[in-house]
Write an enzyme that holds these catalytic residues in place. Structure first.
Site, PDB file in Angstrom:
ATOM      1  N   PRO A  88       0.822  -1.215   0.000  1.00  0.00           N
ATOM      2  CA  PRO A  88       0.000   0.000   0.000  1.00  0.00           C
ATOM      3  C   PRO A  88       0.855   1.263   0.000  1.00  0.00           C
ATOM      4  CG  PRO A  88      -0.168  -1.177   2.104  1.00  0.00           C
ATOM      5  CD  PRO A  88       0.605  -2.045   1.186  1.00  0.00           C
ATOM      6  N   GLU A 115       3.875  -6.323   8.314  1.00  0.00           N
ATOM      7  CA  GLU A 115       4.192  -4.908   8.066  1.00  0.00           C
ATOM      8  C   GLU A 115       5.117  -4.726   6.863  1.00  0.00           C
ATOM      9  OE1 GLU A 115       2.711  -2.245   9.736  1.00  0.00           O
ATOM     10  OE2 GLU A 115       1.484  -3.975  10.281  1.00  0.00           O
ATOM     11  N   ARG A 158      -4.241  -9.798 -19.958  1.00  0.00           N
ATOM     12  CA  ARG A 158      -5.254  -9.576 -20.994  1.00  0.00           C
ATOM     13  C   ARG A 158      -4.742  -8.677 -22.108  1.00  0.00           C
ATOM     14  NH1 ARG A 158      -7.947  -4.864 -20.625  1.00  0.00           N
ATOM     15  NH2 ARG A 158      -9.912  -5.539 -21.525  1.00  0.00           N
TER      16      ARG A 158
HETATM   17 CL1  6GU Z   1      -0.325  -3.825  -3.654  1.00  0.00          CL
HETATM   18  N1  6GU Z   1      -0.656  -4.599  -1.143  1.00  0.00           N
HETATM   19  C1  6GU Z   1      -1.260  -4.531   0.042  1.00  0.00           C
HETATM   20  N2  6GU Z   1      -0.872  -5.340   1.006  1.00  0.00           N
HETATM   21  N3  6GU Z   1      -2.239  -3.685   0.301  1.00  0.00           N
HETATM   22  C2  6GU Z   1      -2.603  -2.871  -0.676  1.00  0.00           C
HETATM   23  C3  6GU Z   1      -2.021  -2.898  -1.934  1.00  0.00           C
HETATM   24  C4  6GU Z   1      -1.038  -3.784  -2.138  1.00  0.00           C
HETATM   25  N4  6GU Z   1      -2.594  -1.975  -2.704  1.00  0.00           N
HETATM   26  C5  6GU Z   1      -3.502  -1.398  -1.947  1.00  0.00           C
HETATM   27  N5  6GU Z   1      -3.518  -1.934  -0.725  1.00  0.00           N
END
Ligand code: 6GU
Length: 243
Positions: A88, A115, A158
């Site tokens: 994220p 984490e 795709r």
């Molecule tokens: Cl790519 N990974 C995680 N763990 N949470 C996320 C994400 C990715 N993208 C948005 N939230």
């Protein structure tokens, strides 16, 4: 294209073998290998995480395990790979990213949980000349990268030649012209007293194209005004502006 995924939950990636992607694999357009990170642990508990330096909640994935895993998975000098780390805290994954990655021969996804992965794993990979992309699929938090990998692999696959039955499906997508796609209709002509718009049944192709463009503009203005703001100066013509 060759795709490798390293994860502590290999079964999470099982959907990659279904439907469109499964057919692409069967037809040899795509090769997918999923690796269990715990195969690179040496202790009886197969521990992949530890508490963070500096304190705080959660656990961090240990560098030794990831280091050995990536050494092995990336050890194919004949097939240079881009290393993708879903997080994220990454740069946004967009349709432009999907197009760029679709031109690669090999993508290796490293799925973190907890984490995240000890930062030195990525520093070390970059120091070895590997291209590392940390990417996010949106502004929300998932418990791990696995579902994000499913999303990204589907978006990339795709676009590979031959994967979609009709290449126009990819060429005329939402985002291909910077706008959201408008509504679609099929038979019957009237359903629950709701009629298909006349113009779509009229056979006037210029009028249909204009109508679709107007609906795309309207929908984008309503749902994603940020996309309109991001369009270049030549993206809209006089007819678009009048709409
Ligand atoms: Cl790519 N990974 C995680 N763990 N949470 C996320 C994400 C990715 N993208 C948005 N939230």
């Amino acid at each position: 294209m060759r795709i490798d995924v390293v994860t502590i939950f290999p079964s999470y990636l099982q959907p990659l073998r279904e439907a469109l992607l499964g057919r692409a694999i069967d037809r040899g357009l795509l090769e997918v290998a999923v690796h269990d990170l715990r195969d690179w642990t040496h202790d009886v508990h197969q521990a992949v995480d530890d508490s963070p330096y500096g304190g705080g909640p959660g656990m961090v994935m240990r560098p030794q395990v990831w280091g050995e895993a990536l050494d092995d998975v990336l050890a194919t000098p004949d097939l240079p790979a881009r290393l993708v780390v879903p997080t994220p805290a990454g740069r946004p994954f967009t349709q432009a990213t999907a197009h760029a990655w679709a031109a690669e021969e090999r993508l290796v996804f490293a799925c973190g949980r907890y984490e995240g992965i000890d930062e030195r794993v990525l520093l070390d990979a970059r120091a070895r000349g590997i291209t590392v992309d940390e990417v996010s699929i949106g502004d929300y938090v998932l418990v791990g990268g696995e579902v994000a990998v499913l999303v990204m692999v589907e978006a990339v696959a795709r676009l590979l030649p031959g994967v979609l039955g009709n290449p126009r499906s990819a060429a005329e997508d939402s985002f291909s012209d910077g706008l959201l796609e408008g509504p679609s209709y099929t038979r019957p002509e009237v359903w629950r007293e709701l009629a298909v718009p006349d113009v779509l049944r009229g056979g006037n192709h210029a009028a249909i194209a204009r109508w679709r463009r107007d609906r795309a503009l309207e929908r984008t203005r309503d749902r994603r005004p940020d996309l309109l703001d991001a369009l270049g100066p030549d993206a809209l013509d006089a007819a678009d502006r009048a709409a």
